[in-house]
Write a protein that holds these residues in place. Structure first.
Motif, PDB file in Angstrom:
ATOM      1  N   ALA A  15       0.836  -1.203   0.000  1.00 54.05           N
ATOM      2  CA  ALA A  15       0.000   0.000   0.000  1.00 54.05           C
ATOM      3  C   ALA A  15       0.871   1.252   0.000  1.00 54.05           C
ATOM      4  CB  ALA A  15      -0.931  -0.007   1.211  1.00 54.05           C
ATOM      5  N   ARG A  16       0.415   2.265  -0.670  1.00 55.95           N
ATOM      6  CA  ARG A  16       1.147   3.523  -0.744  1.00 55.95           C
ATOM      7  C   ARG A  16       0.850   4.406   0.473  1.00 55.95           C
ATOM      8  NH1 ARG A  16       0.608   5.460  -7.092  1.00 55.95           N
ATOM      9  NH2 ARG A  16       1.583   3.601  -8.021  1.00 55.95           N
ATOM     10  N   GLY A  17       1.732   5.370   0.674  1.00 56.52           N
ATOM     11  CA  GLY A  17       1.526   6.353   1.726  1.00 56.52           C
ATOM     12  C   GLY A  17       2.226   6.053   3.025  1.00 56.52           C
ATOM     13  N   LEU A  20       4.771   8.438   4.840  1.00 47.35           N
ATOM     14  CA  LEU A  20       4.337   9.566   5.661  1.00 47.35           C
ATOM     15  C   LEU A  20       4.507   9.283   7.151  1.00 47.35           C
ATOM     16  CD1 LEU A  20       1.040  10.438   3.746  1.00 47.35           C
ATOM     17  CD2 LEU A  20       3.140  11.796   3.761  1.00 47.35           C
ATOM     18  N   LEU A  21       4.544   7.992   7.506  1.00 39.32           N
ATOM     19  CA  LEU A  21       4.636   7.606   8.905  1.00 39.32           C
ATOM     20  C   LEU A  21       6.074   7.446   9.382  1.00 39.32           C
ATOM     21  CD1 LEU A  21       1.832   4.876   8.893  1.00 39.32           C
ATOM     22  CD2 LEU A  21       1.626   7.262   9.615  1.00 39.32           C
ATOM     23  N   SER A  25       8.001   7.073  13.169  1.00 36.03           N
ATOM     24  CA  SER A  25       8.778   5.900  13.583  1.00 36.03           C
ATOM     25  C   SER A  25      10.092   6.313  14.223  1.00 36.03           C
ATOM     26  CB  SER A  25       9.048   4.988  12.383  1.00 36.03           C
ATOM     27  OG  SER A  25       7.875   4.350  11.944  1.00 36.03           O
ATOM     28  N   TRP A  26      10.696   7.377  13.711  1.00 36.72           N
ATOM     29  CA  TRP A  26      11.948   7.873  14.308  1.00 36.72           C
ATOM     30  C   TRP A  26      11.693   8.324  15.747  1.00 36.72           C
ATOM     31  CZ3 TRP A  26      13.022  11.445   9.515  1.00 36.72           C
ATOM     32  CH2 TRP A  26      13.404  10.638   8.438  1.00 36.72           C
ATOM     33  N   ILE A  27      10.576   9.020  15.948  1.00 33.36           N
ATOM     34  CA  ILE A  27      10.238   9.467  17.303  1.00 33.36           C
ATOM     35  C   ILE A  27       9.992   8.262  18.200  1.00 33.36           C
ATOM     36  CG2 ILE A  27       8.558  10.742  18.679  1.00 33.36           C
ATOM     37  CD1 ILE A  27       8.091  12.535  16.230  1.00 33.36           C
ATOM     38  N   PRO A 180       4.926   3.791  13.796  1.00 35.03           N
ATOM     39  CA  PRO A 180       3.745   3.226  13.134  1.00 35.03           C
ATOM     40  C   PRO A 180       3.955   2.919  11.651  1.00 35.03           C
ATOM     41  CG  PRO A 180       3.545   5.590  13.209  1.00 35.03           C
ATOM     42  CD  PRO A 180       4.865   5.269  13.878  1.00 35.03           C
ATOM     43  N   ALA A 181       5.170   3.190  11.124  1.00 32.23           N
ATOM     44  CA  ALA A 181       5.421   2.918   9.705  1.00 32.23           C
ATOM     45  C   ALA A 181       5.542   1.434   9.417  1.00 32.23           C
ATOM     46  CB  ALA A 181       6.690   3.651   9.254  1.00 32.23           C
ATOM     47  N   GLY A 182       5.807   0.639  10.447  1.00 34.05           N
ATOM     48  CA  GLY A 182       5.930  -0.807  10.305  1.00 34.05           C
ATOM     49  C   GLY A 182       5.376  -1.495  11.537  1.00 34.05           C
ATOM     50  N   PRO A 183       5.425  -2.825  11.585  1.00 31.82           N
ATOM     51  CA  PRO A 183       4.815  -3.566  12.690  1.00 31.82           C
ATOM     52  C   PRO A 183       5.730  -3.779  13.890  1.00 31.82           C
ATOM     53  CG  PRO A 183       5.579  -5.108  11.040  1.00 31.82           C
ATOM     54  CD  PRO A 183       5.907  -3.731  10.514  1.00 31.82           C
ATOM     55  N   LEU A 184       6.957  -3.257  13.854  1.00 34.45           N
ATOM     56  CA  LEU A 184       7.930  -3.574  14.890  1.00 34.45           C
ATOM     57  C   LEU A 184       7.778  -2.710  16.136  1.00 34.45           C
ATOM     58  CD1 LEU A 184      11.191  -4.090  12.784  1.00 34.45           C
ATOM     59  CD2 LEU A 184       9.743  -5.841  13.828  1.00 34.45           C
ATOM     60  N   ARG A 185       7.747  -3.374  17.296  1.00 32.17           N
ATOM     61  CA  ARG A 185       7.797  -2.671  18.576  1.00 32.17           C
ATOM     62  C   ARG A 185       9.245  -2.320  18.930  1.00 32.17           C
ATOM     63  NH1 ARG A 185       4.242  -6.814  22.326  1.00 32.17           N
ATOM     64  NH2 ARG A 185       2.162  -6.380  21.473  1.00 32.17           N
ATOM     65  N   GLU A 186      10.160  -3.199  18.515  1.00 37.07           N
ATOM     66  CA  GLU A 186      11.588  -3.011  18.741  1.00 37.07           C
ATOM     67  C   GLU A 186      12.324  -3.495  17.501  1.00 37.07           C
ATOM     68  OE1 GLU A 186      12.995  -3.506  23.100  1.00 37.07           O
ATOM     69  OE2 GLU A 186      11.601  -5.166  22.792  1.00 37.07           O
ATOM     70  N   PRO A 187      13.572  -3.080  17.306  1.00 36.49           N
ATOM     71  CA  PRO A 187      14.314  -3.528  16.122  1.00 36.49           C
ATOM     72  C   PRO A 187      14.501  -5.043  16.113  1.00 36.49           C
ATOM     73  CG  PRO A 187      15.413  -1.670  17.186  1.00 36.49           C
ATOM     74  CD  PRO A 187      14.339  -2.120  18.123  1.00 36.49           C
TER      75      PRO A 187
END
Length: 336
Positions: A15-17, A20-21, A25-27, A180-187
């Motif tokens: 999915a596109r977009g 933007l998140l 994710s950096w924060i 929130p850009a991906g499903p990871l809680r931690e790396p």
């Protein structure tokens, strides 16, 4: 469900977009990293209980099989002569204040659906509290030899002696990005610090323990009548799943030859068969977690499928490690 569905496509599809998140994710990564650093260095307090603590968790959002693995461990330890106690946050429940030892007739809206489901298995006492450390302390008071903390990998307030991380062997880590850009809680690198990594489905990597979820027995909500999946082979059935990842449940039913009409709901949602537009003469199959909170299921031809974890023989070494912890009085991890 629209935002949820879009996020799932961003995380695991194309999915596109999603870009933007990325700044968010950096924060998220900065806050999560600082929080973990503060617990590791003692800036934030860590609570220790007088029993070994085994944490079962994951680094991704959604269902990976943590709860079935927790139940498998509790049952296996029981066979080894050890009484496990399961500490849970009681997610989705309204219980607040002190810890509550869950009873089989408790309201899932209060104690949470997963906690009630585990309590109904009656393989170990289950305690819920927003502060899992308090739940663990309560379990020691009722005679638990070892504490299993369900979904507690990121709950650093509770000191742990052994960590078990569960990985979805099919979806893995999606796009590899943090919330929130991906499903990871931690790396993904966090897995290297866990004592054991269990791969649910798919092919386990070197050093990981293979696990799969299996089930064949169904129970009717109205009267407890027992059936098998083969009894529904060739039939069209509605399938309801308010879990983190409903697709494995639907696939299991399809593999059994059932013509599935899927009704995926958001995790921990309370299913209402009437609100789904179903009629009492239609057959409905649902997960065990949904059955404990489906209030109108008894008025339908509704059944739940019991699913259990099946682990590779290499899991014996993991169980032996827990037994050693109990005989040694616990080995505190040096860090997180």
């Amino acid at each position: 469900m629209k935002i949820h569905d879009w996020l799932q496509r961003v995380w695991y599809g194309s999915a596109r977009g999603g870009w933007l998140l990325v700044p968010l994710s950096w924060i998220f990564a900065s806050v999560a990293g600082l929080r973990r650093f503060f617990y590791r260095t003692g800036v934030l307090p860590v609570t220790r209980v007088h029993r070994p603590v085994v944490v079962v968790g994951n680094i991704t959002v959604g269902g990976t099989g943590k709860t079935p693995l927790t139940l498998w461990l509790a049952e296996r330890l029981q066979k080894e002569g050890l009484r496990a106690g399961i500490a849970s946050r009681g997610y989705g429940g309204s219980a607040s204040g002190g810890p509550v030892v869950v009873q089989t007739d408790d309201d899932p809206a209060v104690v949470g659906d997963e906690a009630l489901m585990m309590a109904c298995r009656e393989v170990a006492p289950v305690a819920v509290c927003r502060r899992r450390a308090d739940a663990a302390t309560q379990l020691t008071a009722v005679g638990a030899d070892v504490i299993l903390c369900d979904d507690g990998l990121q709950h650093y307030r509770l000191a742990r002696d052994l960590e078990i991380a569960v990985v979805d062997g099919v979806r893995r880590f999606g796009n590899g990005r943090l919330l929130p850009a991906g499903p990871l809680r931690e790396p993904v690198s966090r897995l290297a610090q866990a004592d054991w990594v269990v791969c649910n489905g798919g092919a386990p990597e070197t050093g990981q323990i293979g696990m799969r979820l299996a089930g064949d027995t169904l129970y009717r909500l109205a009267d407890g009548k027992v059936a098998t999946l083969d009894d529904f082979r060739g039939r069209s059935c509605h399938a309801v799943a308010a879990v983190g990842n409903p697709e494995p449940f639907f696939s299991l039913l399809r593999d059994a030859g059932i013509r599935v009409v899927p009704h995926p709901l958001s995790d921990h949602a309370v299913p209402s068969l009437r609100e789904l537009g179903l009629s009492p003469d239609e057959t409905v199959l649902m997960t065990e977690k949904d059955a404990v909170k489906c209030r109108d299921g008894a008025g339908f031809d509704a059944w739940f499928l019991r699913v259990d974890a099946r682990l590779d023989p290499t899991a014996d070494r993991m169980v032996s490690a827990i037994k050693r912890l109990c005989s040694n009085g616990g080995r505190r991890r040096g860090g997180y």
